[in-house]
Motif scaffolding. Structure first.
Motif, short mmCIF file in Angstrom:
data_model
loop_
_atom_site.label_atom_id
_atom_site.label_comp_id
_atom_site.label_asym_id
_atom_site.label_seq_id
_atom_site.Cartn_x
_atom_site.Cartn_y
_atom_site.Cartn_z
N GLY A 12 38.17 79.17 -31.04
CA GLY A 12 38.03 80.51 -31.61
C GLY A 12 36.73 81.19 -31.28
N VAL A 13 35.79 80.48 -30.68
CA VAL A 13 34.49 81.08 -30.34
C VAL A 13 34.66 81.98 -29.11
CG1 VAL A 13 32.16 80.63 -29.47
CG2 VAL A 13 33.10 79.27 -31.36
N VAL A 14 34.17 83.20 -29.23
CA VAL A 14 34.25 84.16 -28.13
C VAL A 14 33.02 84.07 -27.23
CG1 VAL A 14 34.36 86.62 -27.57
CG2 VAL A 14 35.68 85.72 -29.50
N ALA A 15 31.84 83.91 -27.86
CA ALA A 15 30.59 83.82 -27.10
C ALA A 15 29.55 83.13 -27.98
CB ALA A 15 30.10 85.20 -26.67
N VAL A 16 28.52 82.57 -27.34
CA VAL A 16 27.42 81.92 -28.06
C VAL A 16 26.11 82.54 -27.61
CG1 VAL A 16 26.15 79.78 -28.45
CG2 VAL A 16 28.65 79.75 -28.36
N HIS A 17 25.30 82.97 -28.58
CA HIS A 17 23.96 83.48 -28.31
C HIS A 17 22.98 82.45 -28.87
CE1 HIS A 17 26.01 87.22 -27.36
NE2 HIS A 17 26.60 87.16 -28.55
N ASN A 18 22.35 81.72 -27.98
CA ASN A 18 21.50 80.61 -28.39
C ASN A 18 20.03 81.04 -28.38
OD1 ASN A 18 20.34 78.16 -28.94
ND2 ASN A 18 21.46 77.01 -27.38
N ALA A 19 19.48 81.24 -29.59
CA ALA A 19 18.09 81.66 -29.72
C ALA A 19 17.24 80.56 -30.33
CB ALA A 19 18.01 82.92 -30.59
N ILE A 20 17.69 79.32 -30.28
CA ILE A 20 16.93 78.21 -30.85
C ILE A 20 15.72 77.91 -29.96
CG2 ILE A 20 17.03 75.79 -31.57
CD1 ILE A 20 20.05 76.06 -31.81
N GLY A 21 14.56 77.75 -30.59
CA GLY A 21 13.37 77.38 -29.85
C GLY A 21 13.22 75.86 -29.81
N TYR A 22 12.26 75.38 -29.00
CA TYR A 22 12.04 73.93 -28.90
C TYR A 22 10.55 73.64 -28.69
CZ TYR A 22 12.26 75.21 -23.94
OH TYR A 22 12.06 75.80 -22.72
#
Length: 232
Positions: free
Chosen positions: A203-213
């Motif tokens: 069901g996921v259309v897109a992923v915006h990954n803003a996680i820092g490391y």
């Protein structure tokens, strides 16, 4: 992490016809059931082929000129002319049928439909018997999942179960199927894995990954081929 399979969206009450089912009866089944094609099955529910509206329309296309032939006739035209004169499912159907299995992943079924240019796939069990049918519209049903359902699965399966991320380190927001990940983790590899796994949630259309490391450990994972230890 479980992804949706054909079994989750397929229609189980399948309209079917036999090899000897006449043309008019097939038309009646399609109209009465509101479908655009039906599998042709034998007495053991094995799929022999599929009769679609396109197969049936050849009779309309060739009405009044069934014997019209050309000296040099292509395969497509010859098939259309032959189906125009067909009276039963055996001669109308497209065979062999393109099929799938109940445990097939939805992306695999979608790719198969695209590759074979078909609108539906009869679904078979392990013995090759018909147990359902899946259409293009059925495959789109995965995107009817609510944002809350998607968020719950990302948090439970991706962050907690697979990555063992403590609550509060990463926030998950879902809007219209688009997932936004934010927060901070210790390793870049974990951040990238979180994004890839979130994208695989049904069901996921897109992923915006803003996680820092904190640490870029991906460079440490690139082994020098000369000094790499061979795996037995």
């Amino acid at each position: 992490m479980r992804t949706w399979q054909v079994d989750d969206v397929m229609t189980r009450d399948v309209a079917t016809v036999g090899e000897e089912t006449p043309y008019r009866r097939i038309v009646d089944v399609l109209i009465r059931r509101g479908v655009s094609g039906v599998p042709v099955v034998d007495s053991f529910q094995r799929v022999l082929g599929v009769v679609s509206e396109a197969d049936l329309l050849h009779k309309v296309e060739w009405a009044g000129r069934p014997d019209e032939r050309r000296v040099f006739e292509g395969r497509r035209r010859r098939t259309a002319r032959e189906k125009a004169g067909a009276l039963v499912a055996r001669d109308l159907m497209t065979a062999p049928a393109v099929t799938t299995h109940a445990r097939a992943a939805l992306p695999a079924a979608a790719r198969l439909m695209d590759q074979e240019a078909v609108k539906r796939l009869p679904v078979l069990d392990d013995l090759g018997r018909l147990v359902g049918i899946v259409t293009r519209g059925d495959l789109l049903r995965v995107h009817l999942r609510t944002d809350a359902e998607i968020r719950e699965e990302v948090v439970r399966e991706v962050l907690r179960r697979v990555l063992a991320v403590r609550d509060g380190l990463v926030t998950v927001q879902v809007r219209a199927g688009e997932v936004t990940l934010d927060g901070r983790l210790d390793r870049r590899s974990a951040v990238e894995l979180a994004g890839r796994l979130a994208a695989q949630v049904s069901g996921v259309v897109a992923v915006h990954n803003a996680i820092g490391y904190d640490v870029d450990d991906t460079t440490l994972m690139e082994l020098d081929p000369v000094h790499a230890t061979p795996v037995a």
